[in-house]
Write a protein that holds these residues in place. Sequence first.
Motif, mmCIF file in Angstrom:
data_model
loop_
_atom_site.group_PDB
_atom_site.id
_atom_site.type_symbol
_atom_site.label_atom_id
_atom_site.label_comp_id
_atom_site.label_asym_id
_atom_site.label_seq_id
_atom_site.Cartn_x
_atom_site.Cartn_y
_atom_site.Cartn_z
ATOM 1 N N TRP A 78 44.398 38.763 50.542
ATOM 2 C CA TRP A 78 43.933 38.464 49.337
ATOM 3 C C TRP A 78 44.699 37.711 48.414
ATOM 4 N N LEU A 79 46.288 37.497 48.542
ATOM 5 C CA LEU A 79 47.098 37.001 47.941
ATOM 6 C C LEU A 79 47.591 35.669 48.386
ATOM 7 N N VAL A 80 47.896 35.406 49.430
ATOM 8 C CA VAL A 80 48.207 34.224 50.071
ATOM 9 C C VAL A 80 47.421 33.082 50.210
ATOM 10 N N PRO A 81 46.108 33.419 51.021
ATOM 11 C CA PRO A 81 45.210 32.222 51.307
ATOM 12 C C PRO A 81 44.241 32.303 50.340
ATOM 13 N N GLY A 82 44.249 33.360 49.181
ATOM 14 C CA GLY A 82 43.318 33.493 48.175
ATOM 15 C C GLY A 82 44.205 33.253 46.896
ATOM 16 N N SER A 96 58.441 44.858 43.820
ATOM 17 C CA SER A 96 57.308 46.023 43.317
ATOM 18 C C SER A 96 56.811 46.628 44.414
ATOM 19 N N ARG A 97 56.292 47.822 44.131
ATOM 20 C CA ARG A 97 55.394 48.537 45.060
ATOM 21 C C ARG A 97 54.070 48.547 44.488
ATOM 22 N N ILE A 98 53.143 48.003 45.412
ATOM 23 C CA ILE A 98 51.760 47.784 44.967
ATOM 24 C C ILE A 98 50.720 48.638 46.003
ATOM 25 N N ALA A 99 50.044 49.424 45.338
ATOM 26 C CA ALA A 99 49.302 50.615 45.853
ATOM 27 C C ALA A 99 48.201 50.065 46.866
ATOM 28 N N VAL A 100 48.281 49.098 47.623
ATOM 29 C CA VAL A 100 47.487 48.274 48.406
ATOM 30 C C VAL A 100 47.926 48.154 49.703
ATOM 31 N N ALA A 146 57.151 39.242 35.354
ATOM 32 C CA ALA A 146 55.287 39.422 34.373
ATOM 33 C C ALA A 146 54.504 39.009 35.424
ATOM 34 N N GLY A 147 54.995 37.781 36.566
ATOM 35 C CA GLY A 147 53.872 37.275 37.480
ATOM 36 C C GLY A 147 53.615 38.638 38.690
ATOM 37 N N VAL A 148 54.755 39.071 38.962
ATOM 38 C CA VAL A 148 54.587 40.293 39.984
ATOM 39 C C VAL A 148 53.577 41.290 39.229
ATOM 40 N N GLN A 149 53.731 41.646 37.937
ATOM 41 C CA GLN A 149 52.992 42.808 37.459
ATOM 42 C C GLN A 149 51.451 42.411 37.266
ATOM 43 N N ARG A 150 51.165 41.176 37.049
ATOM 44 C CA ARG A 150 49.839 40.592 37.114
ATOM 45 C C ARG A 150 49.272 40.816 38.492
ATOM 46 N N ILE A 151 50.174 40.438 39.507
ATOM 47 C CA ILE A 151 49.389 40.506 40.788
ATOM 48 C C ILE A 151 49.456 41.997 41.111
ATOM 49 N N LYS A 152 50.257 42.794 40.940
ATOM 50 C CA LYS A 152 49.910 44.227 41.070
ATOM 51 C C LYS A 152 48.750 44.756 40.540
ATOM 52 N N LYS A 153 48.521 44.638 39.217
ATOM 53 C CA LYS A 153 47.456 45.056 38.543
ATOM 54 C C LYS A 153 46.058 44.432 38.962
ATOM 55 N N ARG A 154 46.009 43.207 39.199
ATOM 56 C CA ARG A 154 44.819 42.583 39.814
ATOM 57 C C ARG A 154 44.611 43.337 41.217
ATOM 58 N N ALA A 155 45.648 43.423 42.141
ATOM 59 C CA ALA A 155 45.561 43.740 43.547
ATOM 60 C C ALA A 155 45.024 45.244 43.545
ATOM 61 N N GLN A 156 45.707 45.792 42.635
ATOM 62 C CA GLN A 156 45.264 47.412 42.519
ATOM 63 C C GLN A 156 43.901 47.505 42.062
ATOM 64 N N ASN A 157 43.373 46.846 41.249
ATOM 65 C CA ASN A 157 42.008 46.752 40.527
ATOM 66 C C ASN A 157 41.064 46.252 41.583
ATOM 67 N N GLU A 158 41.332 44.948 42.123
ATOM 68 C CA GLU A 158 40.282 44.424 43.043
ATOM 69 C C GLU A 158 40.256 44.764 44.455
#
Length: 166
Positions: free
Chosen positions: A22-26, A10-14, A150-162
């Motif tokens: 944010w993702l790995v140690p967070g 997936s492409r994440i706009a971050v 589904a997991g990657v989509q949740r990550i993408k949504k959260r990352a782009q918002n947060e």
Amino acid sequence: MSTVSSIVSSRIAVPRAPLFAWLVPGVFDTELHTVLRAGYGFPGAEWTSGTTGPWDVPGSYRTIHLTDGSTVREEVVAADAPDYFSYAVTNFTNPILRWLVKEARGQWWFTDDGAGTKVKWLYEFEGTSALATLLLTPAIKVLYNWYMVAGVQRIKKRAQNELRGK
């Protein structure tokens, strides 16, 4: 032993470095339950216990308690910020998974993609036998792939918002 794998991208706009930090140690360390939820016939992460070290340090391990009441042991194999992260999952207490799976391995790659990041997640299951791998194949190639998407989509949504603007 034989293996079966699934991969999603997936492409994440971050940007890559903030996303990895944010993702790995967070999120992967303290909020795994927010991205790995039950679905497609697979349990979700409910909580973790016994974490031995930071989640971006190889050798750190923990117990993941799943929504079906079972547990697994997860260990960080490699962490090369902000490019790569891998882990191994063993000690399945779910009787079906214990019969079918010897070990599972996850790998994440993070690469620059314009102003964002392309993430690629590979999950590989090592069957306990050739028969187990044969039985696992359709479930992993279809259902577990949907679970991963589904997991990657949740990550993408959260990352782009947060992380927007950081």
